[in-house]
Scaffold this motif. Sequence first.
Motif, PDB file in Angstrom:
ATOM      1  N   THR A 188       0.869  -1.181   0.000  1.00  0.00           N
ATOM      2  CA  THR A 188       0.000   0.000   0.000  1.00  0.00           C
ATOM      3  C   THR A 188       0.897   1.219   0.000  1.00  0.00           C
ATOM      4  OG1 THR A 188      -0.060   0.280   2.412  1.00  0.00           O
ATOM      5  CG2 THR A 188      -1.646  -1.246   1.444  1.00  0.00           C
ATOM      6  N   ARG A 193       2.961   8.667   2.522  1.00  0.00           N
ATOM      7  CA  ARG A 193       1.737   9.358   2.147  1.00  0.00           C
ATOM      8  C   ARG A 193       2.057  10.765   1.652  1.00  0.00           C
ATOM      9  NH1 ARG A 193      -2.126   6.210   3.248  1.00  0.00           N
ATOM     10  NH2 ARG A 193      -3.612   7.761   2.543  1.00  0.00           N
ATOM     11  N   GLU A 197      -3.556  13.902   2.115  1.00  0.00           N
ATOM     12  CA  GLU A 197      -4.238  12.608   2.219  1.00  0.00           C
ATOM     13  C   GLU A 197      -4.780  12.456   3.626  1.00  0.00           C
ATOM     14  OE1 GLU A 197      -0.961  10.132   0.670  1.00  0.00           O
ATOM     15  OE2 GLU A 197      -2.452   9.442  -0.767  1.00  0.00           O
ATOM     16  N   GLU A 198      -5.996  12.016   3.719  1.00  0.00           N
ATOM     17  CA  GLU A 198      -6.701  11.969   4.985  1.00  0.00           C
ATOM     18  C   GLU A 198      -6.226  10.794   5.830  1.00  0.00           C
ATOM     19  OE1 GLU A 198      -8.772  14.202   5.985  1.00  0.00           O
ATOM     20  OE2 GLU A 198      -8.912  15.337   4.113  1.00  0.00           O
ATOM     21  N   GLU A 199      -6.324  10.993   7.138  1.00  0.00           N
ATOM     22  CA  GLU A 199      -5.983   9.915   8.065  1.00  0.00           C
ATOM     23  C   GLU A 199      -6.917   8.732   7.881  1.00  0.00           C
ATOM     24  OE1 GLU A 199      -5.548   9.110  12.886  1.00  0.00           O
ATOM     25  OE2 GLU A 199      -6.082  11.092  12.124  1.00  0.00           O
ATOM     26  N   GLU A 200      -8.164   9.021   7.504  1.00  0.00           N
ATOM     27  CA  GLU A 200      -9.118   7.952   7.302  1.00  0.00           C
ATOM     28  C   GLU A 200      -8.702   7.041   6.151  1.00  0.00           C
ATOM     29  OE1 GLU A 200     -12.224   5.539   8.086  1.00  0.00           O
ATOM     30  OE2 GLU A 200     -11.542   7.272   9.265  1.00  0.00           O
ATOM     31  N   GLU A 201      -8.087   7.612   5.118  1.00  0.00           N
ATOM     32  CA  GLU A 201      -7.602   6.811   3.999  1.00  0.00           C
ATOM     33  C   GLU A 201      -6.505   5.862   4.455  1.00  0.00           C
ATOM     34  OE1 GLU A 201      -6.386   9.291   0.830  1.00  0.00           O
ATOM     35  OE2 GLU A 201      -8.340  10.227   0.552  1.00  0.00           O
ATOM     36  N   GLU A 202      -5.623   6.371   5.306  1.00  0.00           N
ATOM     37  CA  GLU A 202      -4.553   5.517   5.825  1.00  0.00           C
ATOM     38  C   GLU A 202      -5.143   4.379   6.652  1.00  0.00           C
ATOM     39  OE1 GLU A 202      -0.467   5.741   8.506  1.00  0.00           O
ATOM     40  OE2 GLU A 202      -1.650   7.542   8.128  1.00  0.00           O
ATOM     41  N   GLN A 204      -8.021   2.987   6.267  1.00  0.00           N
ATOM     42  CA  GLN A 204      -8.616   2.028   5.353  1.00  0.00           C
ATOM     43  C   GLN A 204      -7.566   1.154   4.685  1.00  0.00           C
ATOM     44  OE1 GLN A 204     -11.816   1.279   4.931  1.00  0.00           O
ATOM     45  NE2 GLN A 204     -12.302   2.755   6.549  1.00  0.00           N
ATOM     46  N   GLU A 205      -6.420   1.746   4.360  1.00  0.00           N
ATOM     47  CA  GLU A 205      -5.343   0.967   3.749  1.00  0.00           C
ATOM     48  C   GLU A 205      -4.800  -0.069   4.723  1.00  0.00           C
ATOM     49  OE1 GLU A 205      -2.350   3.548   2.253  1.00  0.00           O
ATOM     50  OE2 GLU A 205      -3.399   3.901   0.365  1.00  0.00           O
ATOM     51  N   SER A 208      -7.268  -2.802   5.051  1.00  0.00           N
ATOM     52  CA  SER A 208      -7.297  -3.655   3.872  1.00  0.00           C
ATOM     53  C   SER A 208      -6.129  -4.626   3.847  1.00  0.00           C
ATOM     54  CB  SER A 208      -7.296  -2.794   2.607  1.00  0.00           C
ATOM     55  OG  SER A 208      -7.196  -3.593   1.456  1.00  0.00           O
TER      56      SER A 208
END
Length: 484
Positions: A188, A193, A197-202, A204-205, A208
Amino acid sequence: MLRRNVWQTHCNDLCRTSGPTKSAFCLMNGRDGWMAPAAKMDGNMRSLLWFGESWWNRGGKDYYGVSSDVNPDMMLSVAAENLETQIKLLQEEQDHLNLVKPIHVWITGAASHTSRILIPNLLSAEIFPKAPAVSLHLLDLDENEEELQRLREETQSLALSMLRRVTVHTDPQQAFREADVIVLLDDTNGGRRGEGEEEEEEKQEVKSVCNRYREFSRLIDAKANKQVKVIVSGDSHVNLRCSLLVEGAHSIDSHQFVAVATQLENEARAVVAEKLGVRPTEVTEVIVWGNISGLSYIDLQRAKVFNFQGPIKGPAFFPQPISRILPDRKWLETNLQDLVRRRRDAVTSRTGQAASASAASGILRVLKAWHAGGGPDEIMSAGVHCSGLFNLRDDIIFSVPVTFEGGKWSMVLDVTVGDGLMRRLELCADELWRNNMNWKAKEKNVTEERFLSVCSFILSHLKMQFSSFLTADLSPLFLNFFFF
């Protein structure tokens, strides 16, 4: 030995193009069945013996004025024996191929640039000296099968002698069957980063990749050979991903899992070599401690340099300790660490991708040492399961100096761990432990959310049936009962 219709077609074409000359005439003998090549009858003529009496009468007898002394029944008997012998030879060849047991190599994230660089160099006797052949299995859950089919065709077009076959997979349930070597490249962008880029995206990664590797660990445990060698590489969460595999694959020894730190080690060697004015290959025994894709420490206490043009010179094979050549502690403790980190970030920012060539080189170095044996003098860094090393936590994957010999790795204990280095190791271990705990907390939150949703669904139906008895939200009661 060829069947009659094949030879007949060939002879007809030959006679049609060349005419009934000595160089092109085909001798035919026998009535029907099978054919075999005959010896030359003169200097310029190749004769093809076809067992067929009618053909011989029309051709050989009329043209040359000779006839055969062998009767047709004997010719048919000889043809039958030839056929039987040929079938046996073909069966023996197939049996021999079946006895050759190939080594099964699985690559996940197979459509990545790192995989494309890795594959041609992987299929060689230098990496697998004891393997008669390699069956390569390509798995990628993020690409369509058409892309993997193109990669399979490219791999087959390499015409490498060790390659037995190539298979492609997009279904994880097909993964790791009979695996002897597994190289995991699923990655990922979590460790590198960009701005905005949002903390929420991190989150989610991380979620995942953790879910994927939890599933991988279950499949490895169920389908791979128990002596499988598992290598985890990438640019982010390398230690965490390897730790998840170790935790989930209960029936496989933790010593069979390695997180690749040689990429970071090679980058550190390049920085030191540039400082000393030598080639990176002339810098050896650089140690990487800690979190490979996070807080780590580059240690030069054992590092040596060859061909250094300093006040003390020696032959090409004469090494000098780098700690004596670079006494500047500030550069070693701060500048070196920052330069190594910025070096990879610079490559990633320019290309938008991980340093694929460097990653492939690091993987190949580990595989070669693990299978061919690097010897007790070749020291490299690898993320391994350290049980009680230097009183650190034993539930993490930690990069340490190791050697490979006899298909196994051993930790190098002949290192000096003073108070300063010990504090750095503790910081690295704490970061790794926090990463593990954060993931487990997120996993627990997901489990709680799923359970609460199930409870709410059940309660909504119960309230409809027994509204007079259930007037309050009992979800917390169910949750406490479930977890405690």
